[in-house]
Design a protein around this motif. Structure first.
Motif, PDB file in Angstrom:
ATOM      1  N   ALA A 130      -3.021   7.460   2.440  1.00 10.58           N
ATOM      2  CA  ALA A 130      -1.909   6.526   2.638  1.00 10.58           C
ATOM      3  C   ALA A 130      -2.040   5.912   4.025  1.00 10.58           C
TER       4      ALA A 130
ATOM      5  N   HIS B 186       0.832  -1.207   0.000  1.00 10.03           N
ATOM      6  CA  HIS B 186       0.000   0.000   0.000  1.00 10.03           C
ATOM      7  C   HIS B 186       0.871   1.263   0.000  1.00 10.03           C
ATOM      8  N   GLU B 187       0.267   2.366  -0.452  1.00 12.52           N
ATOM      9  CA  GLU B 187       0.965   3.648  -0.420  1.00 12.52           C
ATOM     10  C   GLU B 187       1.184   4.062   1.029  1.00 12.52           C
TER      11      GLU B 187
ATOM     12  N   ALA C 289       4.318   7.622  -0.718  1.00 10.62           N
ATOM     13  CA  ALA C 289       3.607   8.683  -1.426  1.00 10.62           C
ATOM     14  C   ALA C 289       3.831  10.044  -0.790  1.00 10.62           C
TER      15      ALA C 289
END
Length: 290
Positions: free
Chosen positions: A236, A189-190, A218
């Motif tokens: 995020a 995941h970001e 990110a």
């Protein structure tokens, strides 16, 4: 030339009398005469004219008097300053803290310390663990809170506490439906993370590399509240100390199935003489961590 000789000289000069000087000093008159004679012998100069019971300064004595008075005044000021430090009426402790630790673990401790020792000043600064080590070595701070000190040459450290890291996700994030998470899943995941150079960031990078991942970062920021805001809005996810999101109704904390803890230590420069104020703060921290 020593302080006792100077003190006797100043008393005789200010009172123009050996008898009155001896009375003020609380010693016998011959002791005053002997001390001043020794001072004159050491200097190779005559400082006082002795005529019957009258005492007058020579030109050399007049030159010495203001210097002697200034020396005795500075010694008295230094003595009083050391007494204040010893009695904790004054003193300053310069402390360096990692941002996340300083924001969530230390405020209550610092307030409790200030309540117990209101006259001691705490000077705080925020920095990453590596920078804190350098600040300690350069004597820019007295005490630093260090994460996982390992074998640190030039520093003395003591364990303080071992908080757990968790994954933090927004309530609308798909991960919010679960209570635990694997690291492999986390790295898919970001992320919003601290900037490079902070131990927390470096640790996450190492964990990712060990699992064959390149973290998808990110957002980079050292502002805790901004990190929380990004997580709340679902932009995020991150990993932080559990205390950072504790009680936040808009953030879900997920425990890692393979737990990660931060070993916090309090450190100071090896061989550096800690002041009474430093020792008092150090003892307080260790008392609270028991």
């Amino acid at each position: 030339m020593d302080l006792r000789q100077l003190r006797n000289f100043v008393m005789v000069a200010e009172h123009a009398s050996f008898t009155r000087a001896a009375k003020v000093l609380g010693v016998a008159q011959p002791a005053v005469s002997t001390a001043i004679k020794k001072l004159e012998n050491d200097l190779g100069l005559v400082l006082l004219h002795r005529q019957d019971k009258r005492v007058q300064l020579t030109a050399e004595g007049q030159e010495l008097l203001p210097h002697a008075q200034a020396i005795l005044q500075r010694v008295e000021q230094a003595t009083q300053a050391m007494a204040r430090l010893r009695d904790l009426d004054r003193g300053e402790v310069r402390i360096a803290l990692p941002g996340m630790i300083g924001s969530y673990y230390f405020p209550a401790l610092l307030m409790a310390f200030h309540h117990r020792y209101p006259d001691l000043k705490l000077s705080l600064c925020e920095a990453g663990t590596n920078e804190i080590r350098g600040m300690l070595e350069r004597d820019e701070v007295d005490i630093g809170i260090i994460i996982d000190p390992g074998e640190q040459m030039g520093l003395d450290t003591l364990p303080l506490t071992r908080p757990e890291m968790i994954a933090a996700v927004g309530l609308e994030h798909p991960l919010a439906q679960q209570d635990t998470i694997e690291w492999d899943e986390f790295f898919q995941h970001e992320l919003v993370m601290f900037k490079p150079g902070y131990y927390h960031r470096e640790l996450v990078n190492e964990l990712a590399q060990a699992r064959g991942f390149t973290p998808d970062i990110a957002f980079e920021t050292n502002l805790i509240e901004l990190i929380r805001s990004i997580v709340r809005q679902g932009f995020a996810i991150t990993t932080v100390l559990d205390m950072v999101v504790e009680g936040d109704p808009e953030i879900k904390a997920l425990k890692f199935k393979e737990p990660m803890f931060l070993d916090l230590h309090v450190g100071w420069k090896s061989g550096r003489a800690l002041t009474q104020a430093d020792r008092t703060f150090l003892d307080f921290l260790l008392e609270q961590s028991d």
